[in-house]
Enzyme design. Structure first.
Site, PDB file in Angstrom:
ATOM      1  N   ARG A  54      -6.522  20.328  30.607  1.00  0.00           N
ATOM      2  CA  ARG A  54      -5.686  19.622  30.538  1.00  0.00           C
ATOM      3  C   ARG A  54      -4.697  19.560  31.311  1.00  0.00           C
ATOM      4  O   ARG A  54      -3.245  18.587  31.590  1.00  0.00           O
ATOM      5  CB  ARG A  54      -5.761  19.455  28.880  1.00  0.00           C
ATOM      6  CG  ARG A  54      -4.615  17.866  28.560  1.00  0.00           C
ATOM      7  CD  ARG A  54      -4.697  18.286  27.006  1.00  0.00           C
ATOM      8  NE  ARG A  54      -3.363  17.802  26.315  1.00  0.00           N
ATOM      9  CZ  ARG A  54      -3.114  16.511  26.092  1.00  0.00           C
ATOM     10  NH1 ARG A  54      -4.464  16.057  26.135  1.00  0.00           N
ATOM     11  NH2 ARG A  54      -2.252  16.191  25.288  1.00  0.00           N
ATOM     12  N   ILE A  80      -0.388  10.167  27.877  1.00  0.00           N
ATOM     13  CA  ILE A  80      -2.196  11.368  27.529  1.00  0.00           C
ATOM     14  C   ILE A  80      -2.152  11.369  26.224  1.00  0.00           C
ATOM     15  O   ILE A  80      -1.088  11.529  25.461  1.00  0.00           O
ATOM     16  CB  ILE A  80      -2.020  12.102  29.034  1.00  0.00           C
ATOM     17  CG1 ILE A  80      -3.367  13.555  28.575  1.00  0.00           C
ATOM     18  CG2 ILE A  80      -1.219  13.168  28.604  1.00  0.00           C
ATOM     19  CD1 ILE A  80      -3.621  14.394  29.052  1.00  0.00           C
ATOM     20  N   SER A  81      -3.295  10.961  25.743  1.00  0.00           N
ATOM     21  CA  SER A  81      -3.643  11.149  24.623  1.00  0.00           C
ATOM     22  C   SER A  81      -3.527  12.203  23.892  1.00  0.00           C
ATOM     23  O   SER A  81      -3.714  13.421  24.574  1.00  0.00           O
ATOM     24  CB  SER A  81      -4.891  10.405  23.510  1.00  0.00           C
ATOM     25  OG  SER A  81      -4.460   9.056  24.370  1.00  0.00           O
ATOM     26  N   GLN A  82      -3.276  12.635  22.908  1.00  0.00           N
ATOM     27  CA  GLN A  82      -3.148  13.887  21.390  1.00  0.00           C
ATOM     28  C   GLN A  82      -4.271  14.570  21.907  1.00  0.00           C
ATOM     29  O   GLN A  82      -4.968  13.493  22.160  1.00  0.00           O
ATOM     30  CB  GLN A  82      -3.206  13.376  20.608  1.00  0.00           C
ATOM     31  CG  GLN A  82      -2.596  14.661  19.291  1.00  0.00           C
ATOM     32  CD  GLN A  82      -2.014  13.687  17.701  1.00  0.00           C
ATOM     33  OE1 GLN A  82      -1.998  12.905  18.202  1.00  0.00           O
ATOM     34  NE2 GLN A  82      -1.975  15.348  17.128  1.00  0.00           N
TER      35      GLN A  82
END
Lengths: 230, 799
Positions: A54, A80-82
């Protein structure tokens, strides 16, 4: 002098390896504490979250927060999503190895990479050309050859590769584009997160059943279901 | 003090100009930050900046002797510094190390430091402006009445001035224009004897202003604001731009811009591409290009289309018409008479001039009323068979940015007016996005049931219908019971579009989730509790405030309950909670922040060893109470008269200017009275009496006269605001003159206390209004003047 160069090389290598180790252990913590602990049980999803680096998908300034339990800004007003949201959205479409998946809103490319770990092919569309280019570069460097990135208006989907077994819409709007509904296979699932960039609270799952299109509101919340006290 | 230092008309003019600049700068900064960030962060920044005033008083207290001995140069240089830093405020606050993004404050620490840096940049002009005025007061206290008059009059004029400037200059240029005023003030101040030492900085500041005026700085809007994201779309461009007092209006076009809220998943057609209007960078509305009369409108494929499927209508009222999307919807359904209410005159003007072929406001079926929605409801006499309200909240939520927006047209009183305006078979339709946790739909429902109770209707089932899609809920409230034909039409519409009936007289549970399911179905439980007539307990216990709003507490989008805050933190993290209701959280944080800083600034002089003097407690209570009381009354007046006039910008400016001018006159007349205990007590008593009477009678008087011609309204406004404002202008100069006689060392501290508490009160009034209503704000204002009255009575018994 030679000894000094040797020492420097060893130090640099050590730093790189340490950093790599640090990210790996952070990733493992993320999977254990943020994903597994919250009920994600889809094995392929967990493996994918463990494998995908990530930190490679976030701007360098944000790298130390890459595995934090929150979304991060990636520029151009996007995030950027959790990690949990990415895992949940992956699990909820029940990806299989033979699947062909469409993603609308490539963003950082992280969600596409997670999907690519599991499914046969991922087609991802990003309307902001700079983001599309960056994401494509990162995906290529990580050898995700089964991901195709296109800089285009996601409204029209990607007709030449339709129908899709699953569609992940990360760049949601006030409507669900009719072409996307058309390009979803019968029995296919579309998932759309709903909420402000830093507060995604709700996921919407759309399922196509013949002529009927059924929606389901899901509530991962924080992520304890919000129930009233008795 | 030399003859040059005595109060002179030039001195009064320069004080007036400086005061005008300070008020104008404050209003401009709010616009600037509303444009680049969000309105509530604007309030936060301004409150801290205004602490510059309080800090100037503290500074004055500590360095009193030196400052008064060199008062002429101190005043002039302070004015020049104020001018310089006003002009540079945008340039400095937009530097990369300083420019913050409010959306990132709760997730990135560096933005907290950047916010603090922004505070400091904006603090400086207020500090120096406050210092100039404070020194002017301190060195010539016996003429304080005249000086305070100049201060208040200048402030009033500043408010009017900036209104005109808003129309002609973009936000980034305004501080530079306003900076000219303190520069001129400095020149006028030293005109009687020019000082070479001073001329150099004057010329320097003039050059800086000129350079910046020719080459103004650019502002950068937060990347998370709607307009920033839309401008990222390919081929997006700003087609039109207009600065206005309402905000910067921008029209954006992009091939990828479409709008079809809550579109049915069964829809297979195209979604039209539209231009979109933004106000201060936030989505205002789409410009719907009218199709030919045979084409259906895209809203017919959303739950918004519900009322048009139930019945053919003839007279439709569209509230908060905005860019006219609901008007276009009505036109496409062949409604012959449409009344549209829109308080922002700029929007119809832009549509008519830039989109003459498709502007709904040019259609003969449409009659536009440019006024506040609630004002229209109070004054309208026509009858309608359908009232359409704007869609509430937004897809994905607005993060509670509108929590502190007064929405009078959504209060219980407004719905009562609407009930009277619909004819026998008429209906009211309102749609909202589904939010989670559920708040908006429940508040709408609690308002409807309360309204029906007030009409002595207990059979809610027969009058309320609702349908739900994947994202939206639309309600219809009908004056007469729903007919079988209505119910059939609703079911058919829902089935066709894959919507689910939510409420019908004979609703079956399984109907509610046929096409749109919910993981957590407690929403239906809550809904049914409210429909059952036993909703009071539920409303009392629910984690959010979903009770109907009122004229007194018109905050429809404010749901957070302070008593449930800790509980909410267990469900939502500290990272996420602010975005649940950002506006209110920000105000609470601002209140805490300014209170801490204000207390420090007030306490600091007390720690100065050399500072002595009597009547410290009186000084603290008296000038603190005045600071709060004055601001509270001003805020209540603004709220009430905005409704009265129906135009928020002009009304607010008229009220602020009237208050300041009349209180300036009151201040001026104090020169003709002895500053004694009795004078203060009498004046405070008059203000207390007015405040209590207004808390009871002001709103009824305004409602009674709302239909009178504008000139009568203006006269009434002067009659209502003039006397109390006149009285409000007196306690401050009286108090300073008393101090001057008995303890002059307290004067600067008094100035600082008054400034600090004024700042706190601006924010505190909002919190009190949200929690307890505007009547409470007025009562507390009366209480403050009672504190001033009593403290004077007790402390100065020997006067």
């Amino acid at each position: 002098m030679k000894r000094l160069y040797l020492l420097l090389t060893v130090l640099i290598l050590f730093s790189i390896l340490s950093a790599t180790d640090v990210f790996e252990s952070q990733r493992e913590n993320m999977v254990n504490n943020q994903i597994k602990a919250r009920g994600i049980s889809h094995r392929a999803t967990m493996e994918a979250m463990q494998n995908v680096p990530r930190h490679r998908f976030v701007p360098s300034m944000q790298r130390r927060f890459a595995y934090s339990d929150r979304p991060l800004p990636i520029g151009h007003g996007q995030t950027i999503s959790q990690p949990y949201i990415v895992a949940y959205m992956t699990e909820i479409v029940d990806p299989q190895s033979e699947y062909r998946v469409l993603e609308i809103g490539t963003g950082s490319g992280y969600q596409a990479a997670v999907l690519a770990e599991i499914v046969d092919s991922v087609y991802t569309i990003e309307i902001i050309p700079e983001l599309a280019e960056t994401a494509a570069g990162v995906l290529k460097s990580l050898e995700y050859d089964n991901v195709k990135v296109k800089a285009a208006d996601g409204y029209y989907g990607w007709e030449e590769h339709a129908p899709f077994d699953a569609i992940v819409v990360t760049a949601a709007a006030e409507y669900i584009p009719p072409p996307l509904v058309e390009q979803l296979k019968d029995g296919g699932k579309m998932v759309i997160p709903v909420g402000s960039p830093f507060r995604t609270q709700n996921l919407m799952l759309i399922t196509k059943r013949g002529d009927d299109i059924v929606s389901r509101s899901l509530f991962p919340v924080r992520f304890v279901p919000f129930t009233r006290s008795e | 003090m030399s003859s040059l230092d005595k109060t002179h008309p030039f001195q009064l003019i320069s004080i007036g100009l400086l005061s005008a600049a300070i008020i104008a700068f404050q209003l401009v900064l709010m616009t600037l930050f509303s444009n680049t960030q969000w309105y509530h962060f604007a309030s936060m920044v301004i409150s801290v900046a205004l602490l510059g005033f309080g800090a100037s008083g503290t500074f004055l207290t500590i360095f009193r002797s030196f400052l008064l001995d060199n008062s002429r140069r101190v005043i002039t240089l302070s004015m020049l510094a104020c001018s310089l830093f006003m002009a540079l405020s945008v340039t400095l606050s937009q530097l990369d190390p300083i420019r913050f993004d409010s959306f990132l404050i709760f997730s990135e620490q560096q933005h907290v430091f950047k916010l603090i840096a922004t505070y400091l940049v904006l603090f400086i002009p207020f500090f120096f402006g406050g210092l100039a005025i404070g020194v002017s007061f301190a060195r010539d206290v016996k003429n304080i009445g005249t000086l305070y008059f100049a201060n208040l009059l200048g402030s009033g004029i500043g408010g009017i001035l900036v209104l005109g400037l808003f129309w002609h200059f973009y936000p980034a240029s305004l501080p530079i224009v306003i900076a000219i005023l303190p520069l001129i003030a400095a020149l006028i101040f030293i005109m009687r004897k020019l000082d070479t030492f001073i001329m150099i900085p004057i010329i320097f500041v003039a050059i800086v202003i000129l350079v910046l005026f020719i080459n103004p700085p650019e502002t950068k809007t937060s990347e998370f604001k709607s307009i920033s994201q839309v401008l990222q779309l390919p081929d997006a461009e700003i087609k039109h731009e207009q600065p206005t007092p309402f905000g910067l209006i921008q029209v954006v076009s992009a091939p990828a811009l479409r709008y079809a809220p809550g579109l049915s998943l069964q829809y297979r057609g195209d979604i039209p591409i539209e231009d979109v209007v933004f106000s201060d960078g936030e989505w205002f509305g789409p410009i719907i290009f009218l199709q030919d009369s045979n084409s259906a409108h895209i809203y017919d494929y959303s739950t918004i289309g519900l009322p048009y499927r139930m019945n053919a209508h003839q007279n439709v009222l569209v509230l908060d018409a905005g860019t006219g999307d609901n008007i276009a919807h009505a036109l496409s359904n062949r409604i012959p008479n449409i009344s549209a209410i829109e308080p922002n005159a700029t929007i119809p003007r832009i549509l008519n001039s830039k989109y003459p072929q498709s502007s709904v406001y040019l259609r003969e079926e449409v009659s536009l009323h440019q006024m506040h929605n609630y004002t229209y409801l109070l004054s309208a006499e026509d009858k309608y068979d359908l009232i359409v309200m704007p869609t509430l909240d937004a897809f994905g939520g607005t993060s509670g940015l509108y929590a502190l927006q007064e929405r009078y047209y959504l209060t219980l009183e407004a719905f009562e007016q609407m009930w009277d305006l619909v004819d026998e078979d008429g209906m009211i339709c309102i749609s909202t996005w589904m939010d989670y946790p559920v708040r908006y739909p429940l508040r709408i429902l609690s308002t409807f049931t309360e309204l029906l109770d007030r009409q002595n209707i207990s059979d809610y089932q027969s009058h309320i219908a609702a349908i739900r899609s994947w994202g939206m809920v639309s309600f219809v409230l009908k004056k007469t019971p729903l007919t079988d034909s209505d119910v059939t039409s609703i079911r058919n519409f829902a089935s066709e579009m894959n919507f689910d009936p939510l409420q019908l007289p004979d609703i079956q549970p399984e109907e509610r989730t046929q096409y749109n399911q919910m993981e957590d179905e407690s929403f239906f439980t809550y809904f049914d509790l409210l429909m059952s007539g036993q909703g009071d307990d539920f409303i009392r216990d629910y984690e959010f405030n979903i009770a109907p709003t009122s004229e007194n507490r018109p905050y429809f989008s404010q749901f957070i309950r302070l008593d449930k805050l800790s509980q909410l933190r267990t469900y939502f993290s500290d990272h996420s909670l602010p975005f649940l209701e950002l506006g209110y959280i920000i105000i609470l944080v601002t209140l805490l922040q300014v209170s801490i800083v204000a207390i420090i600034l007030i306490i600091l002089p007390l720690l100065t060893r050399r500072w002595g003097g009597s009547h410290k407690i009186w000084t603290l209570f008296y000038f603190g109470a005045l600071g709060i009381g004055f601001m509270f009354i001003e805020i209540v007046f603004i709220q009430r008269f905005v409704l009265y006039f129906g135009n928020p910008i002009y009304a607010a400016t008229a009220v602020i200017s009237s208050i300041l001018i009349f209180s300036g006159l009151g201040s001026f007349t104090t020169s003709y009275f002895i500053a004694a205990r009795k004078s203060i007590m009498n004046v405070c008593f008059i203000i207390i009496t007015f405040a209590i009477l207004y808390s009871i009678f002001l709103t009824p008087i305004l409602k009674l006269t709302i239909n009178t011609p504008i000139l009568i309204k203006l006269l009434l406004t002067i009659i209502l605001i003039g006397p109390i404002s006149f009285a409000m202008g007196m306690p401050f100069p009286f108090g300073l003159r008393l101090l001057n006689r008995h303890n002059p060392t307290n004067i600067c501290w008094a100035w600082g206390i008054n400034g600090c508490l004024s700042v706190i009160s601006a924010v505190l009034a909002t919190v009190i209004a949200v929690e307890f209503g505007f009547i409470a704000v007025m009562i507390i204002a009366a209480l403050m003047y009672a504190i001033a009255h009593i403290s004077t009575s007790l402390s100065y018994s020997k006067f």
